[in-house]
Motif scaffolding. Structure first.
Motif, PDB file in Angstrom:
ATOM      1  N   ARG A 206       0.706  -1.214   0.149  1.00  0.00           N
ATOM      2  CA  ARG A 206       0.064   0.080  -0.037  1.00  0.00           C
ATOM      3  C   ARG A 206       0.742   1.331   0.021  1.00  0.00           C
ATOM      4  O   ARG A 206       0.472   2.354  -0.707  1.00  0.00           O
ATOM      5  CB  ARG A 206      -0.801   0.006   1.026  1.00  0.00           C
ATOM      6  N   ILE A 207       1.834   1.146   0.655  1.00  0.00           N
ATOM      7  CA  ILE A 207       2.780   2.565   0.822  1.00  0.00           C
ATOM      8  C   ILE A 207       3.515   2.727  -0.552  1.00  0.00           C
ATOM      9  O   ILE A 207       3.518   3.559  -0.986  1.00  0.00           O
ATOM     10  CB  ILE A 207       3.798   2.310   1.890  1.00  0.00           C
ATOM     11  N   PHE A 208       4.003   1.547  -1.206  1.00  0.00           N
ATOM     12  CA  PHE A 208       4.509   1.822  -2.465  1.00  0.00           C
ATOM     13  C   PHE A 208       3.536   2.232  -3.592  1.00  0.00           C
ATOM     14  O   PHE A 208       3.866   3.268  -4.318  1.00  0.00           O
ATOM     15  CB  PHE A 208       5.250   0.540  -2.853  1.00  0.00           C
ATOM     16  N   ILE A 209       2.356   1.854  -3.549  1.00  0.00           N
ATOM     17  CA  ILE A 209       1.276   2.304  -4.343  1.00  0.00           C
ATOM     18  C   ILE A 209       0.889   3.821  -4.161  1.00  0.00           C
ATOM     19  O   ILE A 209       0.892   4.567  -5.162  1.00  0.00           O
ATOM     20  CB  ILE A 209      -0.035   1.349  -4.376  1.00  0.00           C
ATOM     21  N   ASP A 210       0.812   4.371  -2.843  1.00  0.00           N
ATOM     22  CA  ASP A 210       0.445   5.428  -2.559  1.00  0.00           C
ATOM     23  C   ASP A 210       1.484   6.217  -2.922  1.00  0.00           C
ATOM     24  O   ASP A 210       1.283   7.513  -3.381  1.00  0.00           O
ATOM     25  CB  ASP A 210       0.074   5.747  -0.948  1.00  0.00           C
ATOM     26  N   ARG A 211       2.742   6.048  -2.838  1.00  0.00           N
ATOM     27  CA  ARG A 211       3.691   7.063  -3.350  1.00  0.00           C
ATOM     28  C   ARG A 211       3.971   7.296  -4.854  1.00  0.00           C
ATOM     29  O   ARG A 211       4.537   8.340  -5.141  1.00  0.00           O
ATOM     30  CB  ARG A 211       5.206   6.529  -2.917  1.00  0.00           C
ATOM     31  N   LEU A 212       3.400   6.309  -5.622  1.00  0.00           N
ATOM     32  CA  LEU A 212       3.638   6.271  -7.014  1.00  0.00           C
ATOM     33  C   LEU A 212       2.219   6.825  -7.894  1.00  0.00           C
ATOM     34  O   LEU A 212       2.399   7.615  -8.802  1.00  0.00           O
ATOM     35  CB  LEU A 212       3.791   5.179  -7.482  1.00  0.00           C
ATOM     36  N   GLU A 213       1.297   6.244  -7.221  1.00  0.00           N
ATOM     37  CA  GLU A 213      -0.166   6.825  -8.029  1.00  0.00           C
ATOM     38  C   GLU A 213      -0.295   8.211  -7.935  1.00  0.00           C
ATOM     39  O   GLU A 213      -0.406   8.692  -6.612  1.00  0.00           O
ATOM     40  CB  GLU A 213      -1.210   5.998  -7.621  1.00  0.00           C
ATOM     41  N   ASN A 214      -0.902   8.790  -9.021  1.00  0.00           N
ATOM     42  CA  ASN A 214      -1.306  10.276  -8.911  1.00  0.00           C
ATOM     43  C   ASN A 214      -0.303  11.087  -8.703  1.00  0.00           C
ATOM     44  O   ASN A 214      -0.436  12.224  -8.107  1.00  0.00           O
ATOM     45  CB  ASN A 214      -2.485  10.156  -8.080  1.00  0.00           C
ATOM     46  N   THR A 215       1.145  10.708  -8.570  1.00  0.00           N
ATOM     47  CA  THR A 215       2.272  11.950  -8.533  1.00  0.00           C
ATOM     48  C   THR A 215       2.964  11.862 -10.060  1.00  0.00           C
ATOM     49  O   THR A 215       2.986  11.027 -10.575  1.00  0.00           O
ATOM     50  CB  THR A 215       3.173  11.298  -7.468  1.00  0.00           C
ATOM     51  N   GLY A 216       3.342  13.290 -10.132  1.00  0.00           N
ATOM     52  CA  GLY A 216       4.166  13.384 -11.297  1.00  0.00           C
ATOM     53  C   GLY A 216       3.334  13.220 -12.611  1.00  0.00           C
ATOM     54  O   GLY A 216       3.876  12.723 -13.522  1.00  0.00           O
ATOM     55  N   ILE A 217       2.165  13.599 -12.586  1.00  0.00           N
ATOM     56  CA  ILE A 217       1.239  13.314 -13.638  1.00  0.00           C
ATOM     57  C   ILE A 217       1.679  14.392 -14.910  1.00  0.00           C
ATOM     58  O   ILE A 217       1.842  15.578 -14.412  1.00  0.00           O
ATOM     59  CB  ILE A 217      -0.082  13.459 -13.557  1.00  0.00           C
ATOM     60  N   ILE A 218       1.663  13.895 -16.100  1.00  0.00           N
ATOM     61  CA  ILE A 218       1.981  14.757 -17.226  1.00  0.00           C
ATOM     62  C   ILE A 218       0.938  14.120 -18.303  1.00  0.00           C
ATOM     63  O   ILE A 218       1.199  12.944 -18.666  1.00  0.00           O
ATOM     64  CB  ILE A 218       3.390  14.813 -17.534  1.00  0.00           C
ATOM     65  N   SER A 219       0.245  15.153 -19.243  1.00  0.00           N
ATOM     66  CA  SER A 219      -0.545  14.767 -20.302  1.00  0.00           C
ATOM     67  C   SER A 219       0.273  14.340 -21.613  1.00  0.00           C
ATOM     68  O   SER A 219       1.553  14.796 -21.466  1.00  0.00           O
ATOM     69  CB  SER A 219      -1.704  15.712 -20.449  1.00  0.00           C
ATOM     70  N   ALA A 220      -0.127  13.639 -22.467  1.00  0.00           N
ATOM     71  CA  ALA A 220       0.347  13.602 -23.611  1.00  0.00           C
ATOM     72  C   ALA A 220       0.728  14.731 -24.096  1.00  0.00           C
ATOM     73  O   ALA A 220       1.853  14.527 -24.792  1.00  0.00           O
ATOM     74  CB  ALA A 220      -0.584  12.580 -24.468  1.00  0.00           C
ATOM     75  N   LYS A 221      -0.142  15.608 -24.361  1.00  0.00           N
ATOM     76  CA  LYS A 221       0.095  17.051 -24.951  1.00  0.00           C
ATOM     77  C   LYS A 221       1.386  17.641 -24.370  1.00  0.00           C
ATOM     78  O   LYS A 221       2.313  18.285 -25.236  1.00  0.00           O
ATOM     79  CB  LYS A 221      -1.048  17.965 -24.788  1.00  0.00           C
ATOM     80  N   ASP A 222       1.407  17.778 -23.235  1.00  0.00           N
ATOM     81  CA  ASP A 222       2.788  18.380 -22.507  1.00  0.00           C
ATOM     82  C   ASP A 222       3.902  17.534 -22.603  1.00  0.00           C
ATOM     83  O   ASP A 222       5.113  18.127 -22.838  1.00  0.00           O
ATOM     84  CB  ASP A 222       2.424  18.589 -20.810  1.00  0.00           C
ATOM     85  N   ALA A 223       3.890  16.468 -22.640  1.00  0.00           N
ATOM     86  CA  ALA A 223       4.978  15.323 -23.003  1.00  0.00           C
ATOM     87  C   ALA A 223       5.407  15.497 -24.279  1.00  0.00           C
ATOM     88  O   ALA A 223       6.677  15.861 -24.441  1.00  0.00           O
ATOM     89  CB  ALA A 223       4.636  14.019 -22.667  1.00  0.00           C
ATOM     90  N   ILE A 224       4.599  15.612 -25.354  1.00  0.00           N
ATOM     91  CA  ILE A 224       5.074  15.927 -26.719  1.00  0.00           C
ATOM     92  C   ILE A 224       5.558  17.193 -26.787  1.00  0.00           C
ATOM     93  O   ILE A 224       6.711  17.699 -27.358  1.00  0.00           O
ATOM     94  CB  ILE A 224       3.860  15.961 -27.547  1.00  0.00           C
TER      95      ILE A 224
END
Length: 404
Positions: A206-224
């Motif tokens: 649970r700790i590992f999942i919480d640290r990774l999910e919904n953090t550092g989100i970037i959209s496809a448009k911004d990544a391109i």
């Protein structure tokens, strides 16, 4: 006496405070040694961040312009030192494009096997280090054990575990060893088992999942817009893989999938790399089935390839050819070229300029990590201070590429 009204607004209860400035790195272990982030914090929330690279500063491109074309191989090894064979192959293909040279089929399959082994090594290192930096030390040891299996094969083939200098203009330094196919089949099944065990431990935590999910989100448009490529771009749902979009070597003759993420968060970037390990295994096994056991791995073009040692010692033609290539370098035709391949972190491009001599006039690299690291501020602004470690780890910044 009138009662005191204690029903105050939340803003009235806050004490006035100025933002705190904090230096993170370049000596922080989670900054991988060569990146400094100047942070402006409100409590533990990142208000503003300034990501600074350049602390390694080895002058790779200028070093390449001081030797022969063949002497560049040890330098490209040290760009992405986690998957150096991909750099060897990428640079060799760029020079061969300038010379209009096509290497034998056996060499193309061989390059694919070694390159995909290097990709597995790269992804195992990144995902293992991400887990370790969040306190999961056991999966890190497992993934590094799997990486050692890859390095055992590469050492058997090239003589070196890390920096191989094994590529050659027009081929490879040596042909495949007789045991290569059996070593690959044996090691890859064990690696897949280790990856599965690591996933089982991490993705139920649970700790590992919480640290990774919904953090550092970037959209496809911004990544391109940031010119991202590789696993970080595919984690945002963009199906761009150079091996599929612009096939080189024999990638258009093998069957593999391009894994995609949905939200572009840290968890997606973690899962994409594990999925790509499985795809690399598929590619290697197909290459082992299709690569001939006999045949040349080097072109017979005397302009670029060294003659056999027996000819050097016994014929004047071989002696002269060897002397000219070593002392003056291969005479690459005058002109310029841009060649690009799919490295461990995305598009690895080489822009080369030749003035017709045996020394490169200009070597310019397009490293995938440079563009990816440029987007770090966008990913961490507004997040918590503790989010920097998993988000930055998921980008897999390699200092040797950034400080080109």
């Amino acid at each position: 006496m009138e009662p005191i009204d204690l029903d105050l607004e939340e803003s009235e209860l806050e004490l006035p405070a100025e933002p705190m400035h904090l230096n993170l790195g370049p000596a922080h272990p989670a900054m991988h040694g060569t990146v400094r982030i100047v942070l402006e914090l409100s409590g533990e929330t990142i208000v503003k961040s300034d990501v600074q690279i350049g602390y390694l500063h080895r002058g790779f491109e200028k070093m390449c312009e001081r030797g022969t074309w063949a002497q560049v191989f040890p330098y490209v090894d040290r760009l992405n030192y986690v998957s150096p064979m991909l750099n060897n192959v990428g640079y060799a293909l760029a020079v061969e494009k300038m010379c209009d040279i096509q290497v034998p089929d056996r060499c193309q399959w061989y390059r694919m096997i070694l390159g995909e082994l290097a990709r597995i090594s790269d992804h195992l290192t990144c995902t293992g280090a991400m887990a370790m930096e969040l306190g999961a030390f056991t999966p890190f040891l497992w993934f590094i054990k799997a990486r050692e299996m890859v390095w055992d094969i590469l050492e058997e083939e090239t003589g070196a575990r890390l920096t191989h200098s094994f590529g050659r203009i027009g081929g490879m330094a040596q042909p495949p060893t007789p045991a290569l196919k059996e070593m690959c089949r044996s090691a890859l099944s064990a690696i897949l088992k280790i990856v599965e065990d690591g996933e089982g431990m991490l993705l139920k935590n649970r700790i590992f999942i919480d640290r990774l999910e919904n953090t550092g989100i970037i959209s496809a448009k911004d990544a391109i817009a940031l010119s991202w490529t590789g696993p970080t771009l595919r984690a945002s749902g963009v199906a761009y893989d150079i091996r599929k979009a612009h096939p080189y070597l024999k990638y258009d003759e093998v069957d593999f999938d391009v894994p995609l993420g949905k939200t572009g968060d840290t968890m997606d970037r973690f899962l994409i790399r594990l999925a790509e390990i499985r795809q690399s295994v598929r590619i290697i096994l197909q290459c082992c089935d299709r690569m001939a056991d006999e045949g040349p791995v080097n072109t017979d073009d005397a302009r670029v390839i060294l003659p056999p040692k027996s000819d050097v010692y016994t014929t004047i033609e071989g002696t002269i050819q060897h002397f000219k290539l070593i002392m003056e370098g291969a005479k690459v035709p005058k002109g310029e070229v841009y060649s690009y391949t799919e490295a461990g972190n995305g598009e690895l491009g080489f822009y080369l300029v030749s003035d017709g001599s045996g020394t490169p006039y200009r070597v310019r690299i397009r490293p995938p990590c440079f563009a990816v690291t440029a987007g770090l501020s966008q990913l961490i602004n507004g997040s918590m201070l503790s989010d920097i470690v998993p988000v930055f780890g998921s980008l897999n910044m390699i200092g040797g590429e950034c400080d080109h």
